[in-house]
Write a protein that holds these residues in place. Sequence first.
Motif, PDB file in Angstrom:
ATOM      1  N   CYS A   1      76.611 -11.304  34.348  1.00  0.00           N
ATOM      2  CA  CYS A   1      76.759 -11.027  32.908  1.00  0.00           C
ATOM      3  C   CYS A   1      75.582 -10.246  32.328  1.00  0.00           C
ATOM      4  N   GLU A   2      75.896  -9.374  31.394  1.00  0.00           N
ATOM      5  CA  GLU A   2      74.887  -8.740  30.536  1.00  0.00           C
ATOM      6  C   GLU A   2      75.122  -9.283  29.135  1.00  0.00           C
ATOM      7  N   LEU A   3      74.029  -9.676  28.448  1.00  0.00           N
ATOM      8  CA  LEU A   3      74.139 -10.292  27.133  1.00  0.00           C
ATOM      9  C   LEU A   3      73.506  -9.414  26.060  1.00  0.00           C
ATOM     10  N   THR A   4      74.019  -9.533  24.833  1.00  0.00           N
ATOM     11  CA  THR A   4      73.364  -8.900  23.689  1.00  0.00           C
ATOM     12  C   THR A   4      72.229  -9.810  23.227  1.00  0.00           C
ATOM     13  N   LYS A   5      71.429  -9.338  22.273  1.00  0.00           N
ATOM     14  CA  LYS A   5      70.302 -10.139  21.779  1.00  0.00           C
ATOM     15  C   LYS A   5      70.762 -11.420  21.095  1.00  0.00           C
ATOM     16  N   ASP A   6      71.970 -11.392  20.530  1.00  0.00           N
ATOM     17  CA  ASP A   6      72.464 -12.602  19.849  1.00  0.00           C
ATOM     18  C   ASP A   6      73.410 -13.418  20.733  1.00  0.00           C
ATOM     19  N   TYR A   7      73.217 -13.304  22.041  1.00  0.00           N
ATOM     20  CA  TYR A   7      73.934 -14.123  23.029  1.00  0.00           C
ATOM     21  C   TYR A   7      75.453 -13.957  22.991  1.00  0.00           C
ATOM     22  N   LYS A   8      75.872 -12.729  22.812  1.00  0.00           N
ATOM     23  CA  LYS A   8      77.279 -12.382  23.015  1.00  0.00           C
ATOM     24  C   LYS A   8      77.388 -11.707  24.386  1.00  0.00           C
ATOM     25  N   LEU A   9      78.536 -11.837  24.996  1.00  0.00           N
ATOM     26  CA  LEU A   9      78.749 -11.198  26.291  1.00  0.00           C
ATOM     27  C   LEU A   9      78.942  -9.700  26.084  1.00  0.00           C
ATOM     28  N   GLN A  10      78.088  -8.906  26.722  1.00  0.00           N
ATOM     29  CA  GLN A  10      78.173  -7.448  26.595  1.00  0.00           C
ATOM     30  C   GLN A  10      79.033  -6.860  27.703  1.00  0.00           C
ATOM     31  N   SER A  11      78.899  -7.430  28.900  1.00  0.00           N
ATOM     32  CA  SER A  11      79.745  -7.009  30.016  1.00  0.00           C
ATOM     33  C   SER A  11      79.687  -8.084  31.088  1.00  0.00           C
ATOM     34  N   ILE A  12      80.705  -8.097  31.935  1.00  0.00           N
ATOM     35  CA  ILE A  12      80.724  -9.021  33.067  1.00  0.00           C
ATOM     36  C   ILE A  12      81.375  -8.309  34.246  1.00  0.00           C
ATOM     37  N   CYS A  13      80.733  -8.418  35.393  1.00  0.00           N
ATOM     38  CA  CYS A  13      81.235  -7.740  36.592  1.00  0.00           C
ATOM     39  C   CYS A  13      81.337  -8.751  37.728  1.00  0.00           C
ATOM     40  N   GLU A  14      82.526  -8.910  38.263  1.00  0.00           N
ATOM     41  CA  GLU A  14      82.753  -9.864  39.343  1.00  0.00           C
ATOM     42  C   GLU A  14      82.188  -9.301  40.653  1.00  0.00           C
ATOM     43  N   ARG A  15      81.233 -10.047  41.221  1.00  0.00           N
ATOM     44  CA  ARG A  15      80.684  -9.696  42.529  1.00  0.00           C
ATOM     45  C   ARG A  15      81.163 -10.758  43.513  1.00  0.00           C
ATOM     46  N   VAL A  16      81.923 -10.356  44.512  1.00  0.00           N
ATOM     47  CA  VAL A  16      82.601 -11.338  45.356  1.00  0.00           C
ATOM     48  C   VAL A  16      81.776 -11.743  46.584  1.00  0.00           C
ATOM     49  N   HIS A  17      80.604 -11.128  46.778  1.00  0.00           N
ATOM     50  CA  HIS A  17      79.805 -11.444  47.981  1.00  0.00           C
ATOM     51  C   HIS A  17      78.323 -11.403  47.607  1.00  0.00           C
ATOM     52  N   ILE A  18      77.814 -12.528  47.062  1.00  0.00           N
ATOM     53  CA  ILE A  18      76.397 -12.644  46.706  1.00  0.00           C
ATOM     54  C   ILE A  18      75.754 -13.644  47.657  1.00  0.00           C
ATOM     55  N   ALA A  19      74.575 -13.300  48.174  1.00  0.00           N
ATOM     56  CA  ALA A  19      73.919 -14.190  49.135  1.00  0.00           C
ATOM     57  C   ALA A  19      72.426 -13.872  49.199  1.00  0.00           C
ATOM     58  N   HIS A  20      71.668 -14.778  49.814  1.00  0.00           N
ATOM     59  CA  HIS A  20      70.279 -14.473  50.155  1.00  0.00           C
ATOM     60  C   HIS A  20      70.301 -13.489  51.325  1.00  0.00           C
ATOM     61  N   HIS A  21      69.650 -12.348  51.133  1.00  0.00           N
ATOM     62  CA  HIS A  21      69.651 -11.303  52.170  1.00  0.00           C
ATOM     63  C   HIS A  21      68.293 -10.625  52.184  1.00  0.00           C
ATOM     64  N   GLU A  22      67.662 -10.615  53.347  1.00  0.00           N
ATOM     65  CA  GLU A  22      66.347  -9.990  53.518  1.00  0.00           C
ATOM     66  C   GLU A  22      65.339 -10.505  52.487  1.00  0.00           C
ATOM     67  N   GLY A  23      65.361 -11.819  52.273  1.00  0.00           N
ATOM     68  CA  GLY A  23      64.350 -12.448  51.421  1.00  0.00           C
ATOM     69  C   GLY A  23      64.600 -12.377  49.930  1.00  0.00           C
ATOM     70  N   GLN A  24      65.751 -11.852  49.514  1.00  0.00           N
ATOM     71  CA  GLN A  24      66.054 -11.817  48.083  1.00  0.00           C
ATOM     72  C   GLN A  24      67.557 -11.971  47.847  1.00  0.00           C
ATOM     73  N   VAL A  25      67.906 -12.169  46.586  1.00  0.00           N
ATOM     74  CA  VAL A  25      69.316 -12.311  46.237  1.00  0.00           C
ATOM     75  C   VAL A  25      69.924 -10.919  46.101  1.00  0.00           C
ATOM     76  N   GLN A  26      71.023 -10.680  46.825  1.00  0.00           N
ATOM     77  CA  GLN A  26      71.680  -9.382  46.792  1.00  0.00           C
ATOM     78  C   GLN A  26      73.192  -9.572  46.835  1.00  0.00           C
ATOM     79  N   PHE A  27      73.909  -8.533  46.416  1.00  0.00           N
ATOM     80  CA  PHE A  27      75.364  -8.565  46.587  1.00  0.00           C
ATOM     81  C   PHE A  27      75.784  -7.433  47.518  1.00  0.00           C
ATOM     82  N   LEU A  28      76.847  -7.714  48.264  1.00  0.00           N
ATOM     83  CA  LEU A  28      77.364  -6.750  49.236  1.00  0.00           C
ATOM     84  C   LEU A  28      78.640  -6.129  48.696  1.00  0.00           C
ATOM     85  N   GLU A  29      78.675  -4.811  48.710  1.00  0.00           N
ATOM     86  CA  GLU A  29      79.877  -4.102  48.258  1.00  0.00           C
ATOM     87  C   GLU A  29      80.004  -2.827  49.067  1.00  0.00           C
ATOM     88  N   GLU A  30      81.159  -2.669  49.722  1.00  0.00           N
ATOM     89  CA  GLU A  30      81.415  -1.495  50.556  1.00  0.00           C
ATOM     90  C   GLU A  30      80.276  -1.264  51.554  1.00  0.00           C
TER      91      GLU A  30
END
Length: 307
Positions: free
Chosen positions: A171-200
């Motif tokens: 999620c991306e939020l506005t300053k007054d805590y409204k949802l600005q955008s949301i993007c579904e990431r279907v493959h998020i994991a710990h990878h190479e020492g940090q949090v990353q998502f895999l796509e294509e």
Amino acid sequence: MMSEPILVIMAAGMGSRYGGLKQIDPVGAHGELIIDFSIYDAMKAGFKKVVFIIKKANEADFKEAIGERVSKLIEVDYVYQELDKLPEGYTIPKEREKPWGTGHAILCCRELVDQPFAVINADDYYGQEAFKVIYNFLKEAQDDCHYRYAMVGYTLKNTLTENGHVARGICELTKDYKLQSICERVHIAHHEGQVQFLEEETWTPVSENSIVSMNLWGFTPSIFGELEAQFKPFLDQALVSNPQKAEFFLPSVVDALIQADQASVDVLHSKDKWYGVTYKEDKPSVVKAIQTLQNEGVYPTNIWEGK
């Protein structure tokens, strides 16, 4: 006029990564499921009706494991999410077994749900605060020049598992805590020492402090017309590009409404920690967490005793 909010629980997923029907796998000392604790918390917050979205094939097992027990305590109804629940003129792709996704699950409720409602996953533990804030929002929820929706947000690092990848709405939020955008990431994991998502086949870092959706939403019934309107275009594309696995994601529908300036989504916060069972290996940590909450007095040792 104040509404009487309804709780909708999505429990039709196949549990493919988990290797079984994880919605009815006990985690509590007296055979309680994660869903028991969610219903307990929801009732405590004020909810008086629950609608379970299940597969017809799982109905007997589901009722035996949870439905018959809680129906003595709260009004219960069932909705069936089946592959053949498609608009006229559309057919199931050959060999398709995977459900059509969370947006389709909620669309299946259209005939039964006529009040503002909360949506949760059956296999996620959200915490008591989450149900309080969403119930209080829905009690007053009323569309005006925008659809008035809400979401309970969690911090990404608190929703990951060490046992594989997860799907989350970033999620991306506005300053007054409204949802600005949301993007579904279907493959998020710990990878190479940090949090990353895999796509294509490409890994991309994402902040572990990102606010994510765990599918705890609050909607007015206006969402049903929008789900219906977006489902056909989704099918038109999915049946060509990915007929076996494409999913109609609820967050994608919400995001489209935000970008079109049709919906305003309040992002509510819960200080409680999220727990979930995506993989069998996650279960021991959830059992331990529930035990700790019971030891601390957050829950009785047997939550339904005397109810």
